[in-house]
Design an enzyme around this catalytic site. Structure first.
Site, short mmCIF file in Angstrom:
data_model
loop_
_atom_site.label_atom_id
_atom_site.label_comp_id
_atom_site.label_asym_id
_atom_site.label_seq_id
_atom_site.Cartn_x
_atom_site.Cartn_y
_atom_site.Cartn_z
N CYS A 89 1.30 -4.15 10.04
CA CYS A 89 1.57 -5.16 9.02
C CYS A 89 1.80 -6.48 9.73
O CYS A 89 2.72 -6.60 10.56
CB CYS A 89 2.81 -4.74 8.24
SG CYS A 89 3.38 -5.98 7.06
N ASP A 97 3.13 0.11 6.76
CA ASP A 97 2.72 -1.17 6.16
C ASP A 97 3.33 -1.20 4.76
O ASP A 97 3.92 -0.21 4.31
CB ASP A 97 1.18 -1.26 6.09
CG ASP A 97 0.71 -2.55 5.42
OD1 ASP A 97 1.29 -3.61 5.72
OD2 ASP A 97 -0.21 -2.50 4.59
N SER A 98 3.13 -2.33 4.08
CA SER A 98 3.64 -2.42 2.71
C SER A 98 2.79 -1.60 1.74
O SER A 98 3.23 -1.31 0.63
CB SER A 98 3.62 -3.88 2.27
OG SER A 98 2.30 -4.38 2.33
N GLU A 125 -4.95 -4.25 -3.19
CA GLU A 125 -4.18 -3.12 -3.74
C GLU A 125 -4.75 -2.66 -5.08
O GLU A 125 -4.54 -1.53 -5.51
CB GLU A 125 -2.70 -3.50 -3.91
CG GLU A 125 -1.93 -3.63 -2.60
CD GLU A 125 -1.66 -2.30 -1.88
OE1 GLU A 125 -1.46 -1.27 -2.55
OE2 GLU A 125 -1.66 -2.30 -0.63
N CYS A 156 -3.56 -10.39 8.30
CA CYS A 156 -2.88 -9.42 7.44
C CYS A 156 -3.76 -8.17 7.43
O CYS A 156 -4.98 -8.26 7.29
CB CYS A 156 -2.74 -9.99 6.04
SG CYS A 156 -2.33 -8.78 4.77
N HIS A 200 -4.32 -6.01 5.33
CA HIS A 200 -5.07 -5.73 4.10
C HIS A 200 -6.47 -6.37 4.12
O HIS A 200 -7.39 -5.89 3.48
CB HIS A 200 -4.34 -6.28 2.87
CG HIS A 200 -3.26 -5.40 2.35
ND1 HIS A 200 -2.06 -5.21 3.00
CD2 HIS A 200 -3.19 -4.64 1.21
CE1 HIS A 200 -1.30 -4.39 2.29
NE2 HIS A 200 -1.96 -4.03 1.19
N1 DGL Z 1 -0.54 -5.80 5.09
C1 DGL Z 1 0.59 -6.61 5.33
C2 DGL Z 1 0.35 -7.68 6.34
O1 DGL Z 1 -0.37 -7.39 7.26
C3 DGL Z 1 1.48 -6.96 4.18
C4 DGL Z 1 0.89 -7.66 3.04
C5 DGL Z 1 1.86 -7.81 1.91
O2 DGL Z 1 2.47 -6.81 1.53
O3 DGL Z 1 2.01 -8.93 1.43
O4 DGL Z 1 0.85 -8.76 6.30
#
Ligand code: DGL
Length: 271
Positions: free
Chosen positions: A73, A10-11, A152, A186, A188
């Site tokens: 992600c 993931d990011s 984050e 997402c 996150h």
């Molecule tokens: N967690 C990621 C997603 O599911 C990326 C979020 C990001 O880095 O903007 O989209």
């Protein structure tokens, strides 16, 4: 039986929502996680950049000879899944299909809310999957670009007035549309599940895309005879592209175990 690890990326922290579920349902599997913390957030970037980043993320994970790679992600799953599958001779799983399946099953009134990054919402990937799985379903989609930064930075707990205010503004049109199911598109977002759930109210089902993807991966590995039959707990290693400290702290809180000794920084641009 296949003792190779499962690669997950993931990011940043978001993919840990998939790791937590993978570890819960397949405790014996070795997991290698990469969080691209030096380049987070991904969600506002163009498709070209996202494909380039994702290729590097997969190339790094492939150095561990994984039996499968999980794109934990929503952003990469909705923009680069096909490209990554074409280029890699290893099973690659994204979050869109399993999440859309779960939402199609959960909704009673046919109104589904979707929140995600700008790139995810722009892609229309969840809408396409839902239209195929449950024709006629109405999707109210909203990009929520500020939520990844909040997560984050550890700003995701109930009582955090900034998080609550932003979530309630983003979710207003989804609530107004009468959605009975909300896809947290997402990975996150489940970290702020309590805030989102309080805002949506008790009658709305929340779909955690990382969790759904983890269950799908287990099913596929079972079918393909690729599970690790070795007894005992698998090893979990974490790699990041920025300093390990902040990641370790938040990851340990979220996963409920101290991961500090297993987090290492790497140079992702070398892949
Ligand atoms: N967690 C990621 C997603 O599911 C990326 C979020 C990001 O880095 O903007 O989209």
């Amino acid at each position: 039986m296949d003792t190779r690890p499962i690669g997950v990326f993931d990011s940043g922290l978001g993919g840990l929502t998939a790791v937590r579920e993978l570890a819960r349902i397949m405790p014996e599997e070795d997991l290698v996680y990469f969080g691209d913390t030096g380049r987070v957030p991904y969600g506002g970037r163009s498709k070209d950049i996202l494909v380039r980043y994702a290729r590097q993320d997969v190339a790094f994970l492939r150095t561990f000879n994984p039996k499968a790679v999980v794109i934990a992600c929503g952003t990469v799953s909705s923009t680069a899944l096909d490209a990554l599958r074409e280029e890699n001779g290893v099973p690659i799983f994204g979050v869109v299909e399993p999440a859309a399946r779960a939402a199609a099953q959960l909704t009673r009134n046919g109104r589904v809310g979707l929140i995600g990054t700008k790139a995810t919402i722009r892609s229309g990937a969840y809408e396409r999957a839902l239209a195929r799985l449950k024709p006629g379903v109405e999707v109210t989609a909203r990009a929520c670009p500020l939520l990844v930064s909040l997560v984050e930075n550890g700003r995701f707990s109930p009582g955090d007035i900034v998080a609550e205010t932003i979530v309630s503004e983003y979710l207003a049109p989804v609530k107004a549309a009468g959605a009975d199911t909300l896809i947290l598109g997402c990975t996150h977002y489940p970290l702020m599940r309590a805030v989102i759930s309080a805002c949506m109210g008790p009658g709305v089902s929340l779909v955690d895309v990382g969790e759904q993807c983890a269950r799908w991966v287990k099913q596929q590995l079972d079918w393909d005879g690729l599970r690790n039959g070795r007894p005992g707990a698998g090893r979990r290693r974490y790699y990041v592209s920025d300093s390990a400290g902040d990641f370790s702290e938040l990851a340990s809180v979220f996963l409920g175990e101290n991961v500090a000794g297993e987090v290492e920084q790497i140079d992702i641009t070398a892949y």
